[in-house]
Design an enzyme around this catalytic site. Structure first.
Site, PDB file in Angstrom:
ATOM      1  CG  ASN A 104      -0.469  -0.148   2.344  1.00  0.00           C
ATOM      2  OD1 ASN A 104       0.623  -0.812   2.738  1.00  0.00           O
ATOM      3  ND2 ASN A 104      -1.009   0.486   3.646  1.00  0.00           N
ATOM      4  CD  GLU A 144      -1.067   4.928   4.395  1.00  0.00           C
ATOM      5  OE1 GLU A 144      -0.788   5.556   5.244  1.00  0.00           O
ATOM      6  OE2 GLU A 144      -2.220   3.983   4.702  1.00  0.00           O
ATOM      7  CB  CYS A 170      -5.711  -1.307  -1.821  1.00  0.00           C
ATOM      8  SG  CYS A 170      -6.830  -0.408  -0.629  1.00  0.00           S
ATOM      9  CD  GLU A 212      -5.591  -5.715  -1.542  1.00  0.00           C
ATOM     10  OE1 GLU A 212      -4.943  -4.784  -1.121  1.00  0.00           O
ATOM     11  OE2 GLU A 212      -6.387  -6.181  -0.714  1.00  0.00           O
ATOM     12  CB  CYS A 260     -10.859  -2.464   0.563  1.00  0.00           C
ATOM     13  SG  CYS A 260     -10.413  -1.914  -0.987  1.00  0.00           S
ATOM     14  CB  CYS A 269      -8.910  -4.732  -3.666  1.00  0.00           C
ATOM     15  SG  CYS A 269      -7.738  -3.174  -3.411  1.00  0.00           S
TER      16      CYS A 269
HETATM   17  N1  THU Z   1      -5.450  -1.444   2.700  1.00  0.00           N
HETATM   18  C1  THU Z   1      -4.831  -2.199   1.539  1.00  0.00           C
HETATM   19  O1  THU Z   1      -3.698  -1.948   1.099  1.00  0.00           O
HETATM   20  N2  THU Z   1      -5.636  -3.115   1.127  1.00  0.00           N
HETATM   21  C2  THU Z   1      -6.922  -3.628   1.526  1.00  0.00           C
HETATM   22  O2  THU Z   1      -7.897  -4.136   0.901  1.00  0.00           O
HETATM   23  C3  THU Z   1      -7.510  -2.633   2.449  1.00  0.00           C
HETATM   24  C4  THU Z   1      -6.545  -1.307   3.096  1.00  0.00           C
HETATM   25  C5  THU Z   1      -4.435  -0.219   3.006  1.00  0.00           C
HETATM   26  C6  THU Z   1      -4.903   1.172   2.565  1.00  0.00           C
HETATM   27  C7  THU Z   1      -4.413   1.970   3.431  1.00  0.00           C
HETATM   28  O3  THU Z   1      -3.162   2.314   3.211  1.00  0.00           O
HETATM   29  C8  THU Z   1      -4.473   1.295   4.717  1.00  0.00           C
HETATM   30  O4  THU Z   1      -4.432   0.030   4.373  1.00  0.00           O
HETATM   31  C9  THU Z   1      -5.364   1.493   5.750  1.00  0.00           C
HETATM   32  O5  THU Z   1      -6.786   1.489   5.182  1.00  0.00           O
END
Ligand code: THU
Length: 156
Positions: free
Chosen positions: A56, A58, A67, A69, A106, A109
Site C-alpha cells: 500500500n 499512502e 491498496c 492489491e 477492500c 480491490c
Molecule cells: N489497504 C490495503 O492495502 N488493502 C486493502 O484491501 C485494505 C486497505 C490499505 C489502504 C491504507 O493504506 C491502509 O490499508 C489502511 O486502510
C-alpha cells in the site's frame, strides 16, 4: 474447490499459498503507510509462475492512498497483459508489530479483482487472514463480490 475454505493454521494451506503469503509479507517492507501505520502486502502468481508484488502506498491527501492489491494488479496489467492470474495472497501488520493482523481485500480491490477475472476468463484464487489467525481461501473473485458492476452494464 467451489466454496471458500478455512484453515485454522497456515501450515494447513497448500504450498503455493504459503509461498505467496511469505512473499506478501516481504512486500510489506515497501509499504508507505505513515498515516494509517497499517502495512499491507500482496503477492500475485501468474500462469507461468511470474510473481508480482505490491504494497500500500499512502498520500497526505488521504483519498489518494492505494491498496497493496491494486498496486500489484495494475502493475501486472501493464507488464504482463497476456498472462493469467492464478492466485493472490494479501497480508498486513501494524507498524508496532511484525505479527500479521487480519486484512481482507477492500470492496474497491474486490471490484478490480472481478474485472481482471472476467477479462482473463479464468478464476483468481484469493488468500488472506481473517480473525483468530484463521486463513481463508476463496476459489474466485466473484465469490467475494457477488453481483458486481461490470462492463455488461455499460454495454446493455
Ligand atoms: N489497504 C490495503 O492495502 N488493502 C486493502 O484491501 C485494505 C486497505 C490499505 C489502504 C491504507 O493504506 C491502509 O490499508 C489502511 O486502510
Amino acid at each position: 474447490m467451489n466454496s471458500s475454505e478455512r484453515f485454522a493454521s497456515i501450515d494447513e494451506l497448500d504450498s503455493e499459498s504459503k509461498y505467496l503469503i511469505h512473499k506478501a509479507k516481504e512486500a510489506t517492507q515497501h509499504s508507505y503507510a505513515p498515516y494509517s501505520r497499517f502495512h499491507v502486502g500482496a503477492a500475485v502468481i501468474l500462469d507461468d509462475n511470474t510473481l508480482i508484488l505490491g504494497s500500500n502506498q499512502e498520500n497526505a491527501a488521504y483519498p489518494l492512498c492505494m491498496c497493496a492489491e491494486r498496486v500489484a494488479l495494475y502493475s501486472l496489467g501493464h507488464l504482463f497483459p497476456e498472462k493469467k492470474i492464478i492466485k493472490i495472497a494479501v497480508v498486513a501488520h501494524k507498524k508496532s508489530s511484525k505479527d500479521l493482523t487480519p486484512a481482507a481485500p477492500c470492496g474497491a480491490c474486490r471490484q478490480v479483482l472481478v474485472e481482471y477475472e472476467h477479462r482473463q476468463q479464468a478464476k483468481i484464487q484469493i488468500v488472506f487472514m481473517t480473525d483468530n489467525m484463521v486463513w481463508m481461501k476463496y476459489p474466485d473473485a466473484e465469490m467475494l463480490l457477488p453481483g458486481s458492476f461490470g462492463n455488461v452494464h455499460l454495454l446493455s
